[in-house]
Write an enzyme that holds these catalytic residues in place. Structure first.
Site, PDB file in Angstrom:
ATOM      1  N   TYR A 122      34.258   6.050  21.045  1.00 32.32           N
ATOM      2  CA  TYR A 122      32.927   5.791  21.605  1.00 32.32           C
ATOM      3  C   TYR A 122      32.415   4.465  21.073  1.00 32.32           C
ATOM      4  O   TYR A 122      32.562   4.155  19.893  1.00 32.32           O
ATOM      5  CB  TYR A 122      31.955   6.899  21.182  1.00 32.32           C
ATOM      6  CG  TYR A 122      31.444   7.733  22.333  1.00 32.32           C
ATOM      7  CD1 TYR A 122      30.804   7.141  23.411  1.00 32.32           C
ATOM      8  CD2 TYR A 122      31.594   9.111  22.323  1.00 32.32           C
ATOM      9  CE1 TYR A 122      30.334   7.901  24.456  1.00 32.32           C
ATOM     10  CE2 TYR A 122      31.126   9.890  23.365  1.00 32.32           C
ATOM     11  CZ  TYR A 122      30.489   9.276  24.433  1.00 32.32           C
ATOM     12  OH  TYR A 122      30.027  10.027  25.474  1.00 32.32           O
ATOM     13  N   GLU A 161      29.086   2.749  22.289  1.00 36.20           N
ATOM     14  CA  GLU A 161      27.851   2.369  22.987  1.00 36.20           C
ATOM     15  C   GLU A 161      27.268   1.095  22.389  1.00 36.20           C
ATOM     16  O   GLU A 161      27.229   0.912  21.181  1.00 36.20           O
ATOM     17  CB  GLU A 161      26.837   3.504  22.902  1.00 36.20           C
ATOM     18  CG  GLU A 161      27.270   4.748  23.657  1.00 36.20           C
ATOM     19  CD  GLU A 161      26.320   5.909  23.450  1.00 36.20           C
ATOM     20  OE1 GLU A 161      25.468   5.834  22.556  1.00 36.20           O
ATOM     21  OE2 GLU A 161      26.435   6.905  24.194  1.00 36.20           O
ATOM     22  N   ASP A 195      29.085 -10.354  45.726  1.00 35.58           N
ATOM     23  CA  ASP A 195      29.975  -9.247  45.386  1.00 35.58           C
ATOM     24  C   ASP A 195      31.361  -9.635  45.898  1.00 35.58           C
ATOM     25  O   ASP A 195      31.663  -9.500  47.078  1.00 35.58           O
ATOM     26  CB  ASP A 195      29.470  -7.969  46.056  1.00 35.58           C
ATOM     27  CG  ASP A 195      30.365  -6.762  45.785  1.00 35.58           C
ATOM     28  OD1 ASP A 195      31.466  -6.950  45.234  1.00 35.58           O
ATOM     29  OD2 ASP A 195      29.965  -5.637  46.137  1.00 35.58           O
ATOM     30  N   THR A 248      34.902  -5.647  41.424  1.00 34.59           N
ATOM     31  CA  THR A 248      35.818  -4.650  40.884  1.00 34.59           C
ATOM     32  C   THR A 248      37.020  -5.394  40.325  1.00 34.59           C
ATOM     33  O   THR A 248      37.121  -6.610  40.437  1.00 34.59           O
ATOM     34  CB  THR A 248      36.279  -3.673  41.978  1.00 34.59           C
ATOM     35  OG1 THR A 248      36.848  -4.434  43.061  1.00 34.59           O
ATOM     36  CG2 THR A 248      35.129  -2.833  42.507  1.00 34.59           C
ATOM     37  N   LYS A 274      41.439  -4.457  42.980  1.00 29.00           N
ATOM     38  CA  LYS A 274      41.846  -4.828  44.335  1.00 29.00           C
ATOM     39  C   LYS A 274      42.784  -6.027  44.253  1.00 29.00           C
ATOM     40  O   LYS A 274      43.879  -5.916  43.720  1.00 29.00           O
ATOM     41  CB  LYS A 274      40.608  -5.087  45.189  1.00 29.00           C
ATOM     42  CG  LYS A 274      39.705  -3.843  45.326  1.00 29.00           C
ATOM     43  CD  LYS A 274      38.548  -4.107  46.266  1.00 29.00           C
ATOM     44  CE  LYS A 274      37.701  -2.860  46.487  1.00 29.00           C
ATOM     45  NZ  LYS A 274      36.719  -2.636  45.418  1.00 29.00           N
ATOM     46  N   ARG A 290      41.021   0.238  37.453  1.00 26.06           N
ATOM     47  CA  ARG A 290      39.775   0.513  38.173  1.00 26.06           C
ATOM     48  C   ARG A 290      38.617   0.314  37.204  1.00 26.06           C
ATOM     49  O   ARG A 290      38.384   1.136  36.307  1.00 26.06           O
ATOM     50  CB  ARG A 290      39.779   1.928  38.737  1.00 26.06           C
ATOM     51  CG  ARG A 290      40.879   2.163  39.761  1.00 26.06           C
ATOM     52  CD  ARG A 290      40.779   3.539  40.367  1.00 26.06           C
ATOM     53  NE  ARG A 290      39.562   3.677  41.140  1.00 26.06           N
ATOM     54  CZ  ARG A 290      39.427   3.344  42.422  1.00 26.06           C
ATOM     55  NH1 ARG A 290      40.462   2.845  43.084  1.00 26.06           N
ATOM     56  NH2 ARG A 290      38.292   3.512  43.051  1.00 26.06           N
TER      57      ARG A 290
END
Length: 483
Positions: A72, A74, A228, A254, A257, A263
């Site tokens: 973790y 954060e 985008d 992203t 692609k 991903r």
């Protein structure tokens, strides 16, 4: 292996403490393992033409399956809410540096957040950071090739996208005759609507974007400009598509692609002093962009919890490869293959939106053939050819599309060249001809059509030949010798 004091690892019964810890997946869960093997086989033996999909590399897959998933973290590097993040900080800082390097960005002028889980969360983080609820935005209409996260209402006014639920969205559209963006009407709408944010980029637009014109329109109405580039980011990084960074305030993407990574998502934002043409007043000299803290805060804690460190590590691996000469060659081949596929379809008399492509995809208008995009997608699935139904210019709804979207990135990753994509066009022609025959025999209802293609010996023969042909090409990322 010995510890720092020269001792070996402590002896205890691992099977009693955590019986699954050291088993292989096949041993621990043969059911899931079998499904994964089936998916490997599907990817290898089929023709993958979904423009938003690609095949990533073995090192990226290794990073995704690494111990980074256990931690973790954060917050931002150096300012975490948990201890023990010294290695995670190194990974994330390396990923950020490689992201800026991949797109040739000066770290004094641009920053990046690599924590978004994917592209949609990245876009919504930008809106959360820079807009107030019910602020106005403009993005490309979904039936015109835009994306849901840019805002969308149905013809009946239903708010499909959360973007349109929390913000007021007015779409701009394509020219009905040419299929190209109509910048004149875009400007006219923007002058009337006065949006706070103009979004460019789309999921099914086969041509370049005029970023300079979009910047001029944004400045004229006092709007921010966001690009985008999710679909074309690999082409942008390789210099095979126009880059938006000279004109946009924010760029999102992203990473799975055309960039060929895991991903995940990224947000690029301007930093440092605003240039003269971006200041509200001349006396604002020295005013700094304030995007960085706002975007970082929007990603965490506003919208997400801890970042997925295995994704960030895998993204760092993929971004290193983007700077290699072979990635440039790959991006060039992606464009050549898409063009070859489009030309082969046009030679057969078929209609493409805009008549061709500048990038990685073609949009095939099936309305002149009397077949819907939904039926073509279903028939192709039966032939082990994967593409997706898609709205084409003039469609009133993205839910009843008149065409299909076809992309070249995934099969280019398997080594296919122009002549191979011409062969794919031949397969698609055969599928369409059988679609027409089935529809003539079964009628236009989708349920009857699907039943017809499932029982078609012609479709079965196409599938056999597709699988034999596709299986002759190498598969990146995993071994197919035992499939």
């Amino acid at each position: 292996m010995t510890t720092a004091n020269g001792q070996g690892p402590r002896e205890y019964d691992m099977k009693a403490v955590f019986p699954e810890a050291h088993k292989s997946l096949a041993q621990a869960d043969p059911e899931v393992a079998a499904i994964i093997e089936d998916e490997k086989r599907r990817q290898w033996r089929g023709i993958e033409l979904i423009a938003s999909e690609n095949f990533t590399s073995r090192p990226v897959l290794e990073a995704l399956g690494s111990c980074l998933t256990n931690k973790y973290s954060e917050g931002q590097p150096g300012a975490r809410y948990y201890g023990g993040n010294e290695n995670i900080d190194k990974i994330e800082n390396l990923c950020k540096a490689r992201a800026l390097e991949a797109f040739n960005l000066d770290p004094e002028k641009w920053g990046v957040n690599v924590q978004p889980y994917s592209g949609s969360p990245a876009n919504f983080a930008v809106y959360t950071a820079l807009l107030q609820p019910h602020d106005r935005i403009m993005g490309l209409d979904l039936p015109s090739g835009g994306h849901l996260t840019h805002g969308y209402y149905t013809a009946g006014g239903k708010k499909i996208s959360a973007t349109s639920i929390f913000f007021e969205s007015l779409p701009y559209k394509l020219d009905l005759e040419t299929g190209y963006l109509d910048y004149g009407k875009l400007e006219e709408r923007a002058l009337d609507y006065r949006p706070k944010l103009i979004i460019c980029g789309g999921s099914a637009y086969p041509r370049e974007w005029d970023y300079k014109r979009l910047r001029q329109i944004a400045d004229k109405v006092g709007a921010l400009l966001m690009m985008d580039m999710a679909h074309i980011s690999g082409l942008v990084a390789a210099g095979e598509a126009d880059q938006p960074f000279d004109y946009a305030d924010i760029v999102t993407t992203t990473t799975h692609k055309s960039l060929r990574g895991p991903r995940a998502g990224m947000i690029f934002f301007r930093r440092g002093p605003k240039p003269a043409d971006r200041r509200a007043r001349e006396e604002d000299e020295g005013v700094l962009y304030d995007f960085e803290d706002r975007i970082n805060f929007a990603v965490f804690p506003s919208l997400q919890g801890g970042p997925h460190n295995h994704q960030i590590g895998a993204l760092a691996v993929a971004l290193k490869h983007v700077k290699a000469p072979e990635f440039k060659a790959y991006a060039q081949q992606v464009r050549r293959n898409a063009a070859a596929l489009g030309e082969a379809l046009v030679k057969r008399g078929y209609k493409l939106v805009t008549g061709g492509t500048d990038n990685h995809l073609v949009l095939w208008d099936l309305r002149p053939e009397g077949i819907t995009g939904s039926k073509m997608e279903k028939a192709c699935d039966q032939c082990h050819i994967t593409l997706n139904k898609n709205a084409v210019v003039g469609d009133v709804s993205a839910l009843t599309p008149g065409g299909v979207r076809i992309g070249s990135p995934a099969m280019t990753s398997r080594g296919l060249k122009e002549e191979d994509f011409a062969k794919i066009a031949g397969f698609l022609h055969e599928v369409l001809e059988e679609c027409k025959a089935v529809q003539r025999a079964s009628g236009k209802k989708l349920v009857d059509f699907v039943r017809g293609v499932e029982g078609s010996p012609v479709i079965a023969d196409i599938r056999r030949r597709v699988e034999e042909w596709a299986g002759s090409f190498p598969m990146p990322g995993f071994d197919v010798s035992d499939l």
